[in-house]
Design an enzyme around this catalytic site. Structure first.
Site, PDB file in Angstrom:
ATOM      1  CG  ASP A  85      54.010  67.767  70.328  1.00  0.00           C
ATOM      2  OD1 ASP A  85      54.957  68.563  70.491  1.00  0.00           O
ATOM      3  OD2 ASP A  85      54.188  66.570  70.058  1.00  0.00           O
ATOM      4  CB  SER A  86      55.249  67.943  65.799  1.00  0.00           C
ATOM      5  OG  SER A  86      56.073  67.242  66.725  1.00  0.00           O
ATOM      6  CB  CYS A  99      55.858  71.395  69.052  1.00  0.00           C
ATOM      7  SG  CYS A  99      57.042  71.069  67.723  1.00  0.00           S
ATOM      8  CD  GLU A 121      54.756  60.968  66.794  1.00  0.00           C
ATOM      9  OE1 GLU A 121      53.715  60.435  66.364  1.00  0.00           O
ATOM     10  OE2 GLU A 121      54.744  61.917  67.602  1.00  0.00           O
TER      11      GLU A 121
END
Length: 273
Positions: A9-10, A72, A151
């Protein structure tokens, strides 16, 4: 087969998929790699996303994974077909499973999609939805603030509520959708905020459950399920801040997550080998 399953994933968003995979496949070991250093992928060019995705994939291939989950949505939109054509292991994305899950619950065939700029611009969800049912009508909306918010660990509170309300306002003005796809795996971490803003009459769909179901079916069909009675050992890697990654992960999983190490990907091959 005791080889692990790779999940990329990012950033931290793919943990929402990883948790569902672990729930449905409790005997399987998972290697999770989140590229938090270069997150978000949504505003990046297709070329950059493809290069970064291949770096993550090639890093995990060294660890002898038996399946790859691209958790993602942006990477799925830009690289899934290429990965499937070049790798000799099963590769699953999150867009088609998410589309199937939404169609199952929609009553009026009016479906909304929220995602990163890259995912929305790619039109991957409209293609996936209308390939199943050409009568589906789609309203989509890019939500650039959501990934940085997640994030940073901003998952609740007045500031987060305000960001979600302002970002979703254009979608609320699009009448009659009865189902909303969270077209980014970061978004389930703020699903409650999205649900509260859109209203309980809207079915909010994330792709984790359907993706895990597809992974289970493919592993079974190809004879790749782990039959060992030993408890699996999961490994988590990040390219960014380990403490921030661990904090978000621990808020999502039922047990503490041990991030093994921070890794660098700039020296890893950025294309098919």
């Amino acid at each position: 087969m005791k080889r692990p399953i790779g999940v990329i994933d990012s950033g931290v968003g793919g943990l929402t998929v990883a948790r569902e995979l672990m729930r449905q496949l409790p005997k399987e070991a998972f290697l999770y790699l989140g590229d938090t250093q270069r997150c978000p992928y949504g505003p990046r060019s297709e070329q950059e996303v493809r290069a970064f995705t291949w770096q993550m994939v090639n890093y995990l291939l060294r660890k002898n994974i038996k399946m790859l989950i691209v958790a993602c949505n942006t990477a799925t939109a830009y690289t899934l077909q290429e990965l499937q054509e070049n790798l000799d292991i099963p590769v699953i994305g999150v867009i088609e499973p998410g589309a199937r899950a939404a169609i199952k619950v929609s009553q009026n065939k009016r479906i909304g999609v929220i995602g990163t700029e890259g995912t929305i611009q790619s039109k991957a969800y409209p293609r996936a939805l209308q390939s199943i049912d050409e009568n589906i009508r789609i309203n989509d909306l890019a939500c650039p603030p959501f990934v940085p918010m997640v994030e940073d660990g901003m998952l609740s509170g007045p500031e987060a509520e305000g960001i979600v309300a302002r970002t979703l306002q254009p979608l609320k003005n699009m009448n009659h959708i009865d189902t909303l796809i969270l077209g980014c795996t970061h978004y389930p971490l703020i699903k409650g905020l999205v649900q509260n803003e859109m209203g309980n009459h809207i079915q909010v769909i994330s792709s984790g459950e359907e993706t895990a179901r597809e992974a289970s079916l493919i592993l079974s069909y190809q004879g790749l399920l782990n039959q060992s009675e030993e408890d699996p050992v999961h490994e988590f890697y990040t390219t960014g801040n380990m403490e921030k990654f661990r904090s978000v992960a621990n808020s999502w999983f039922d047990q503490p997550v041990q991030v093994l190490k921070r890794i660098r990907l700039d020296h890893v091959q950025s294309s098919a080998i």
